[in-house]
Enzyme design. Structure first.
Site, PDB file in Angstrom:
ATOM      1  N   LYS A 183       0.883  -1.180   0.000  1.00  0.00           N
ATOM      2  CA  LYS A 183       0.000   0.000   0.000  1.00  0.00           C
ATOM      3  C   LYS A 183       0.913   1.221   0.000  1.00  0.00           C
ATOM      4  O   LYS A 183       1.470   1.603   1.034  1.00  0.00           O
ATOM      5  CB  LYS A 183      -0.872  -0.033   1.261  1.00  0.00           C
ATOM      6  CG  LYS A 183      -2.228   0.633   1.140  1.00  0.00           C
ATOM      7  CD  LYS A 183      -2.226   2.113   0.923  1.00  0.00           C
ATOM      8  CE  LYS A 183      -1.901   2.951   2.121  1.00  0.00           C
ATOM      9  NZ  LYS A 183      -1.695   4.374   1.799  1.00  0.00           N
TER      10      LYS A 183
ATOM     11  N   CYS B  44      13.530  10.882   7.099  1.00  0.00           N
ATOM     12  CA  CYS B  44      13.358  10.448   8.491  1.00  0.00           C
ATOM     13  C   CYS B  44      14.636  10.687   9.290  1.00  0.00           C
ATOM     14  O   CYS B  44      14.593  10.975  10.475  1.00  0.00           O
ATOM     15  CB  CYS B  44      12.987   8.974   8.533  1.00  0.00           C
ATOM     16  SG  CYS B  44      14.130   7.945   7.598  1.00  0.00           S
TER      17      CYS B  44
ATOM     18  N   GLU C 210       9.212   1.186  11.103  1.00  0.00           N
ATOM     19  CA  GLU C 210      10.346   2.090  10.820  1.00  0.00           C
ATOM     20  C   GLU C 210       9.753   3.492  10.864  1.00  0.00           C
ATOM     21  O   GLU C 210       9.043   3.888   9.945  1.00  0.00           O
ATOM     22  CB  GLU C 210      10.911   1.835   9.413  1.00  0.00           C
ATOM     23  CG  GLU C 210      11.166   0.383   9.077  1.00  0.00           C
ATOM     24  CD  GLU C 210      12.440  -0.162   9.680  1.00  0.00           C
ATOM     25  OE1 GLU C 210      13.256   0.645  10.165  1.00  0.00           O
ATOM     26  OE2 GLU C 210      12.612  -1.390   9.681  1.00  0.00           O
TER      27      GLU C 210
ATOM     28  N   GLY D  86       6.693   4.864   8.294  1.00  0.00           N
ATOM     29  CA  GLY D  86       5.855   6.057   8.344  1.00  0.00           C
ATOM     30  C   GLY D  86       6.034   6.752   9.672  1.00  0.00           C
ATOM     31  O   GLY D  86       7.054   6.585  10.359  1.00  0.00           O
ATOM     32  N   SER D  87       5.016   7.505  10.061  1.00  0.00           N
ATOM     33  CA  SER D  87       5.128   8.318  11.263  1.00  0.00           C
ATOM     34  C   SER D  87       4.978   7.463  12.522  1.00  0.00           C
ATOM     35  O   SER D  87       4.373   6.383  12.492  1.00  0.00           O
ATOM     36  CB  SER D  87       4.032   9.388  11.249  1.00  0.00           C
ATOM     37  OG  SER D  87       2.770   8.751  11.242  1.00  0.00           O
TER      38      SER D  87
ATOM     39  N   GLU E 262       9.059  16.079  14.988  1.00  0.00           N
ATOM     40  CA  GLU E 262       9.596  15.927  13.631  1.00  0.00           C
ATOM     41  C   GLU E 262       8.868  16.910  12.708  1.00  0.00           C
ATOM     42  O   GLU E 262       7.648  16.818  12.542  1.00  0.00           O
ATOM     43  CB  GLU E 262       9.353  14.491  13.166  1.00  0.00           C
ATOM     44  CG  GLU E 262      10.042  14.167  11.866  1.00  0.00           C
ATOM     45  CD  GLU E 262       9.753  12.740  11.411  1.00  0.00           C
ATOM     46  OE1 GLU E 262       8.621  12.260  11.608  1.00  0.00           O
ATOM     47  OE2 GLU E 262      10.663  12.126  10.835  1.00  0.00           O
TER      48      GLU E 262
END
Ligand code: NAD
Length: 509
Positions: free
Chosen positions: A200, A311, A276, A253-254, A410
């Site tokens: 996805k 990231c 991650e 992702g976040s 972030e």
């Protein structure tokens, strides 16, 4: 028509290619299931807009639960009948290496899609994203027929085999900042081990993942082994993460959504979840560094790369108070070299943020930084607004306190926070003083200090006297709330395999 004035003949070539792609409706946003392009079952689509100028690139299938069910079902069938999982490792290697070759052959097309879709400069799509993604696929293909299982040191009367088996159906959910590369970090090891995959991609950058699936079929990957369902996180993403027949979830992702992945696993089949997640990496410069100049150029280059949407961006510079003024002056001077420009011009080094939401979020953080008392010494504003795209100036905040929002959260944009420290203990405390632990960097010529600080930093990777040097051979992932998984290197294979012991009794031994 381009929103940018003509600059160089090379820029015109890329603009003409983009123009043709869009005008001739050659961007195919349909899902890829069982070896074929398909519309979503309910017929829903969403618009795919380019952050370069806000222009419509095409429509993309809006995958929902039924589409995810269909993709997982064919992936399960493909896994169970062994069409890929039971191929000899040397054959899986051949197919993955062929896929990597095809990616390089289609380099221009993939790079153009990546740049149009997420706004990064074409020179980096060409020199970083496509070659690193192809190298990743090639590397895991190359590795897979060279890995042996184990025999345990049992008593003489037994033979205990410890083997790795493919886990089954892998759901991969990836972000938009390096769309093809993040997909490759999941696909390479998952496919090499013999799994089936349902990917996805982010709704903000689905195009290259879909192209990759087409190339995989051309490379000889059997139908149904690699499927792509584009769609929104709360629809296709959630359906995949909650699916009872998905065995493992590779998520990038976040941290906010990573938390949900763990909840989805708990609410469904306890699928293995490898997260991650985000980062707020510290770049620590001591007064015994050999070159303030090189440290300043490195932090600027690493942070402003990819518009700060990395990231591992070193978004907190911790610098000894005695060299801070010199370093800040050098970074401010350097920032003028990173002004945003047309991403399709090969000389551009900073492109567009991925969409209007990201633009508003980054500008919001810049406002908060000023309100909380940090000193904005470079940038601080939107750029190129008349293009219809989403650009922000490279921005530097000095005199930041580590408790401020811009130091803790972030931002995922080209915004640097400079924090001064007095001694080593304070530097370590500040560097570790966020919920994240993805990467860090230490700059010192003192060998004991470099080792001491590297050991004290809670981060998955600690760089010493450099930042972005990296390779597929080393793991990538974080401590603390930056996640639990590791992409890249042979360690990535652990995520996509189950460990099985077969204990055989030997009578009469
Ligand atoms: P995000 O968490 O918003 O989205 C990531 C993916 O999850 C997307 O495909 C999205 O559609 C999907 N998603 C969103 N909500 C979901 C839900 N409720 N259920 C299931 N899926 C859902 O992240 P983003 O904005 O796309 O990417 C930026 C983040 O990714 C940053 O935090 C960045 O640090 C992180 N990142 C981490 C690494 C790493 O290796 N550690 C690498 C790249 C990016």
């Amino acid at each position: 028509m381009s929103a940018f004035a003509p600059t160089s003949p090379q820029a015109c070539i890329w603009r003409d290619r983009a123009e043709a792609l869009i005008a001739e409706h050659r961007i195919d946003g349909r899902a890829f299931i069982n070896g074929q392009r398909v519309s979503s079952l309910g017929g829903a689509t969403f618009d795919c807009l380019s952050p370069i100028d806000g222009r419509l690139l095409g429509v993309v299938a809006r995958g929902e639960r039924a589409d995810v069910d269909a993709a997982v079902s064919v992936a399960r069938q493909a896994f169970d009948d062994g069409r890929w999982a039971r191929q000899p490792p040397a054959e899986r290697k051949r197919v993955l290496q062929r896929l990597a070759e095809l990616m390089i052959q289609h380099k221009d097309e993939l790079a153009l899609l990546e740049t149009l879709d997420m706004g990064k400069p074409i020179q980096y799509s060409l020199s970083v994203d496509v070659p690193l993604a192809a190298r990743c696929i090639n590397w895991f293909g190359e590795a897979i027929d060279k890995i042996y299982d184990e025999i345990a040191p049992t008593p003489h009367t037994a033979l205990a085999l410890i083997q790795r088996e493919p886990i089954g159906v892998v759901g991969a959910i990836v972000p938009w900042n390096y769309p093809m590369l993040m997909a490759a970090w999941k696909l390479g090891p998952a496919l090499a081990c013999g799994n089936s995959v349902v990917l996805k991609p982010s709704e903000k950058s689905p195009l290259t993942a879909l192209k990759l699936a087409e190339l995989a079929i051309k490379a000889g990957l059997p139908e149904g082994v690699f499927n792509v369902v584009p769609g929104y996180g709360h629809e296709a993403g959630e359906a995949l993460a909650l699916h009872m027949d998905v065995d493992a979830l590779g998520f990038t992702g976040s941290t906010r959504v990573g938390r949900k992945m763990l909840e989805y696993a708990g609410q469904s089949n306890l699928k293995r979840v490898f997260n991650e997640l985000g980062g707020k990496s510290a770049f620590v410069v001591f007064d015994d560094t050999d070159s303030v100049e090189r440290a300043a150029d490195t932090v600027a280059g690493s942070l402003f790369f990819n518009q700060g949407e990395s990231c591992n961006a070193p978004s907190r510079l911790l610098v000894h108070e005695s060299i801070a003024d010199e370093m800040v002056a050098r970074i401010v001077a350097q920032s003028s070299a990173y002004q945003p420009a047309d991403p399709l011009d090969p000389s551009t080094v900073m492109g567009a943020l991925v969409d209007e939401g990201q633009l508003r979020s980054v500008l919001g953080y810049i406002d908060v930084g000023t309100q909380q008392g940090a000193r904005c010494v470079a940038g601080g504003a939107q750029a190129l607004a008349d293009t219809g795209g989403f650009y922000v100036q490279p921005t530097v905040f000095d005199r930041v306190d580590n408790s401020m929002k811009i130091a803790q959260e972030e931002i995922f944009g080209p915004v640097l926070s400079v924090i001064r420290f007095k001694d080593e203990a304070e530097a370590i405390r500040l560097a570790n003083g966020t919920p994240y632990g993805l990467q860090a960097s230490v700059w010192s010529q003192h060998i004991d200090r470099a080792h001491r600080v590297a050991r004290a930093l809670k981060a998955g990777t600690v760089h010493v006297n450099q930042y972005d040097e990296d390779d597929i051979t080393v793991p990538f992932g974080g401590f603390k709330q930056s996640g639990n998984g590791r992409d890249k290197s042979l360690h990535a294979l652990d995520k996509y395999t189950e460990l099985k012991t077969t204990w055989i009794r030997i009578n009469g031994a």
